[in-house]
Design a protein around this motif. Structure first.
Motif, PDB file in Angstrom:
ATOM      1  N   ARG A 105       0.807  -1.214   0.000  1.00 58.19           N
ATOM      2  CA  ARG A 105       0.000   0.000   0.000  1.00 58.19           C
ATOM      3  C   ARG A 105       0.846   1.272   0.000  1.00 58.19           C
ATOM      4  NH1 ARG A 105      -5.184   0.128   3.633  1.00 58.19           N
ATOM      5  NH2 ARG A 105      -5.780  -1.207   1.934  1.00 58.19           N
ATOM      6  N   SER A 109       0.247  -3.658   3.748  1.00 61.02           N
ATOM      7  CA  SER A 109      -0.942  -4.404   3.326  1.00 61.02           C
ATOM      8  C   SER A 109      -1.074  -4.312   1.807  1.00 61.02           C
ATOM      9  CB  SER A 109      -2.194  -3.866   4.019  1.00 61.02           C
ATOM     10  OG  SER A 109      -2.440  -2.528   3.646  1.00 61.02           O
ATOM     11  N   ASP A 110      -1.699  -5.320   1.221  1.00 64.20           N
ATOM     12  CA  ASP A 110      -1.844  -5.307  -0.235  1.00 64.20           C
ATOM     13  C   ASP A 110      -2.983  -4.365  -0.642  1.00 64.20           C
ATOM     14  OD1 ASP A 110      -4.286  -6.684   0.025  1.00 64.20           O
ATOM     15  OD2 ASP A 110      -3.425  -8.616  -0.506  1.00 64.20           O
ATOM     16  N   PRO A 111      -3.137  -4.095  -1.928  1.00 63.10           N
ATOM     17  CA  PRO A 111      -4.161  -3.144  -2.364  1.00 63.10           C
ATOM     18  C   PRO A 111      -5.575  -3.491  -1.899  1.00 63.10           C
ATOM     19  CG  PRO A 111      -2.653  -3.587  -4.154  1.00 63.10           C
ATOM     20  CD  PRO A 111      -2.311  -4.547  -3.040  1.00 63.10           C
ATOM     21  N   GLY A 112      -5.817  -4.761  -1.648  1.00 63.91           N
ATOM     22  CA  GLY A 112      -7.125  -5.186  -1.152  1.00 63.91           C
ATOM     23  C   GLY A 112      -7.267  -5.043   0.358  1.00 63.91           C
ATOM     24  N   GLY A 113      -6.192  -4.602   1.026  1.00 65.09           N
ATOM     25  CA  GLY A 113      -6.235  -4.414   2.467  1.00 65.09           C
ATOM     26  C   GLY A 113      -5.793  -5.628   3.271  1.00 65.09           C
ATOM     27  N   ARG A 114      -5.369  -6.700   2.591  1.00 65.72           N
ATOM     28  CA  ARG A 114      -4.915  -7.904   3.292  1.00 65.72           C
ATOM     29  C   ARG A 114      -3.609  -7.606   4.010  1.00 65.72           C
ATOM     30  NH1 ARG A 114      -2.462 -13.169   0.856  1.00 65.72           N
ATOM     31  NH2 ARG A 114      -2.769 -14.617   2.571  1.00 65.72           N
ATOM     32  N   ARG A 115      -3.526  -8.009   5.286  1.00 66.10           N
ATOM     33  CA  ARG A 115      -2.362  -7.733   6.120  1.00 66.10           C
ATOM     34  C   ARG A 115      -1.686  -9.025   6.558  1.00 66.10           C
ATOM     35  NH1 ARG A 115      -4.579  -2.977  10.119  1.00 66.10           N
ATOM     36  NH2 ARG A 115      -5.384  -1.665   8.468  1.00 66.10           N
ATOM     37  N   TYR A 125       1.266 -14.298   5.784  1.00 71.07           N
ATOM     38  CA  TYR A 125      -0.100 -13.808   5.671  1.00 71.07           C
ATOM     39  C   TYR A 125      -1.138 -14.811   6.167  1.00 71.07           C
ATOM     40  CZ  TYR A 125       1.544  -9.776   3.118  1.00 71.07           C
ATOM     41  OH  TYR A 125       2.168  -8.598   2.783  1.00 71.07           O
TER      42      TYR A 125
END
Length: 130
Positions: A2, A79-85, A106
């Motif tokens: 992000r 976090s990735d663009p989808g919000g996954r942390r 993850y």
């Protein structure tokens, strides 16, 4: 990721805070491994300092180190663009070179968890390679 610029800054700040932590400074270490898990409302840290013979000494960073807050921020920044942390992070430091590496997990929050059943192999496995 992000926010790569923020992540880079946080990684440098984490490295500095870790090696200057009062509970780490007094240890006879040549290498460090720190496992951090971040779950909703809970951040846990546990680590090992390894001496010149790669013997592990358990440690936990001091409460005043600021590392918990830095890792919360790092989790958000990475976090990735989808919000996954990520759920767990492994930090490894070599004193002689100053090299620090971070790995993120993850899916399996217990990937680097030390238990009575894996104590010897996990402690050895967490030590950074020379």
């Amino acid at each position: 990721m992000r926010n790569p610029e923020a992540a880079t800054d946080l990684i440098h700040r984490i490295g500095g805070a870790l090696v200057r932590d009062p509970d780490v400074v007094e240890l006879p270490w040549e290498a460090l491994a720190l496992v951090v898990t971040v779950e909703p409302g809970v951040v846990s840290t546990s680590g090992y300092a390894y001496d010149e013979r790669r013997r592990p000494i358990a440690f936990t960073p001091s409460r005043g180190s600021g590392l918990v807050e830095l890792f919360r921020e790092l989790q958000e920044a990475t976090s990735d663009p989808g919000g996954r942390r990520w759920a767990a992070c492994l930090v490894q430091v070599r004193r002689a070179t100053g090299k620090m590496t971070m790995q993120y997990e993850y899916d399996d929050v217990d990937r680097w968890k030390v238990t009575p059943d894996n104590l010897d192999t996990m402690r050895a496995g967490l030590c950074p390679a020379e």
